[in-house]
Design a protein around this motif. Sequence first.
Motif, short mmCIF file in Angstrom:
data_model
loop_
_atom_site.label_atom_id
_atom_site.label_comp_id
_atom_site.label_asym_id
_atom_site.label_seq_id
_atom_site.Cartn_x
_atom_site.Cartn_y
_atom_site.Cartn_z
N TRP A 158 0.85 -1.18 0.00
CA TRP A 158 0.00 0.00 0.00
C TRP A 158 0.88 1.23 0.00
N GLY A 159 0.60 2.16 -0.92
CA GLY A 159 1.37 3.40 -1.00
C GLY A 159 0.75 4.35 -1.99
N GLN A 160 1.58 5.24 -2.57
CA GLN A 160 1.11 6.21 -3.55
C GLN A 160 2.19 6.34 -4.60
N PHE A 161 1.81 6.21 -5.89
CA PHE A 161 2.83 6.23 -6.93
C PHE A 161 2.92 7.54 -7.69
N ARG A 162 1.94 8.43 -7.54
CA ARG A 162 2.00 9.76 -8.14
C ARG A 162 1.47 10.76 -7.13
N SER A 163 2.06 11.93 -7.11
CA SER A 163 1.67 12.93 -6.11
C SER A 163 0.25 13.45 -6.31
N ASP A 164 -0.28 13.39 -7.53
CA ASP A 164 -1.61 13.93 -7.79
C ASP A 164 -2.69 12.85 -7.86
N VAL A 165 -2.37 11.62 -7.52
CA VAL A 165 -3.31 10.51 -7.61
C VAL A 165 -3.37 9.82 -6.24
N GLY A 166 -4.51 9.26 -5.91
CA GLY A 166 -4.68 8.59 -4.63
C GLY A 166 -3.80 7.37 -4.46
N SER A 167 -4.08 6.63 -3.43
CA SER A 167 -3.23 5.50 -3.06
C SER A 167 -3.41 4.32 -4.02
N PHE A 168 -2.48 3.39 -3.94
CA PHE A 168 -2.55 2.18 -4.75
C PHE A 168 -2.38 0.97 -3.84
N THR A 169 -2.74 -0.15 -4.37
CA THR A 169 -2.44 -1.43 -3.75
C THR A 169 -1.91 -2.33 -4.84
N ASN A 170 -0.80 -3.00 -4.57
CA ASN A 170 -0.28 -4.02 -5.46
C ASN A 170 -0.49 -5.37 -4.81
N LEU A 171 -1.20 -6.25 -5.47
CA LEU A 171 -1.27 -7.63 -5.01
C LEU A 171 -0.15 -8.38 -5.71
N LYS A 172 0.56 -9.25 -4.96
CA LYS A 172 1.74 -9.89 -5.53
C LYS A 172 1.75 -11.38 -5.23
N ALA A 173 2.30 -12.13 -6.17
CA ALA A 173 2.54 -13.56 -5.99
C ALA A 173 3.92 -13.84 -6.56
N GLY A 174 4.78 -14.47 -5.76
CA GLY A 174 6.14 -14.65 -6.24
C GLY A 174 6.88 -15.80 -5.60
N VAL A 175 8.09 -15.97 -6.03
CA VAL A 175 8.98 -17.02 -5.52
C VAL A 175 10.23 -16.35 -4.92
N THR A 176 10.81 -17.04 -3.93
CA THR A 176 12.03 -16.57 -3.32
C THR A 176 13.08 -17.68 -3.41
N TYR A 177 14.33 -17.29 -3.49
CA TYR A 177 15.43 -18.23 -3.49
C TYR A 177 16.51 -17.69 -2.58
N ARG A 178 16.91 -18.47 -1.58
CA ARG A 178 17.98 -18.08 -0.65
C ARG A 178 19.25 -18.85 -0.99
N PHE A 179 20.38 -18.18 -0.86
CA PHE A 179 21.68 -18.80 -1.15
C PHE A 179 22.20 -19.54 0.07
#
Length: 179
Positions: A158-179
Motif C-alpha cells: 500500500w502506498g502512492q505512486f504519483r503525487s496527484d493521484v490517490g493510493s494504490f495497492t499491489n497484489l503480488k505472488a512470487g517465488v524466493t530463493y535463498r543462497f
Amino acid sequence: MNVKILFPILCLATAGLALPAAQTEAGVQASLVFPQNALRTATDGSIGFQVGFQEGVDLGGGNEVRGRIDYTRVDGGSFHLSSLNSTTTVQGLGVGADYLRYLEDRRRGFYAFGGLALDWWFTHYRFTSGDRTTTPTLRLGIGHRFDSNFGVEFGADWGQFRSDVGSFTNLKAGVTYRF
C-alpha cells in the motif's frame, strides 16, 4: 532531519544489522504484480513484475528481519494526446525491511510478514514528461518456505505512486530463493 532522508538510512541500518551470533542468508525474489486502484487505472490493468535482493537475519525462535531492495515495473496504459496514442510505464525502486514470523521455531514452513519501505516511483509517458514521487509503502503478506532455498510469497503493498493521484495497492505472488 528530513524523513525522506532519515527513513532509508534507518531501513538500511536495520537490514544490515548482523549480530555476531546471528545467521544471515542472502536471496533473490521475483513476483508478478497485479496493480489495483489508481495504478491499475494508469496502466489499464496490465500485470507487472517485481525483482529484488534480500538479506535475512535470523533472530532465533522463528523470527527474522529481512532487508530488501526491489525494482517494480508495470507497462501499459494508453491515452490520447493530440491525435497521438501514448503509453504509460510505471517503475519503482524501493528499499525496506520486513519482519517475518514463522509458525515453527525455525526458518521453514509457513510465515507471515509485515514491513515498511521507501519507494521512488517514476511514471514515464511516451510523448510527454514523466512524474516522480517518493513515498513510504506498507507491505503485508504470507509465505511458505519449502526448504533452505525455495519459497513462495503472497502479499500486498500500500502506498502512492504519483503525487496527484490517490493510493494504490499491489497484489503480488512470487517465488524466493535463498543462497
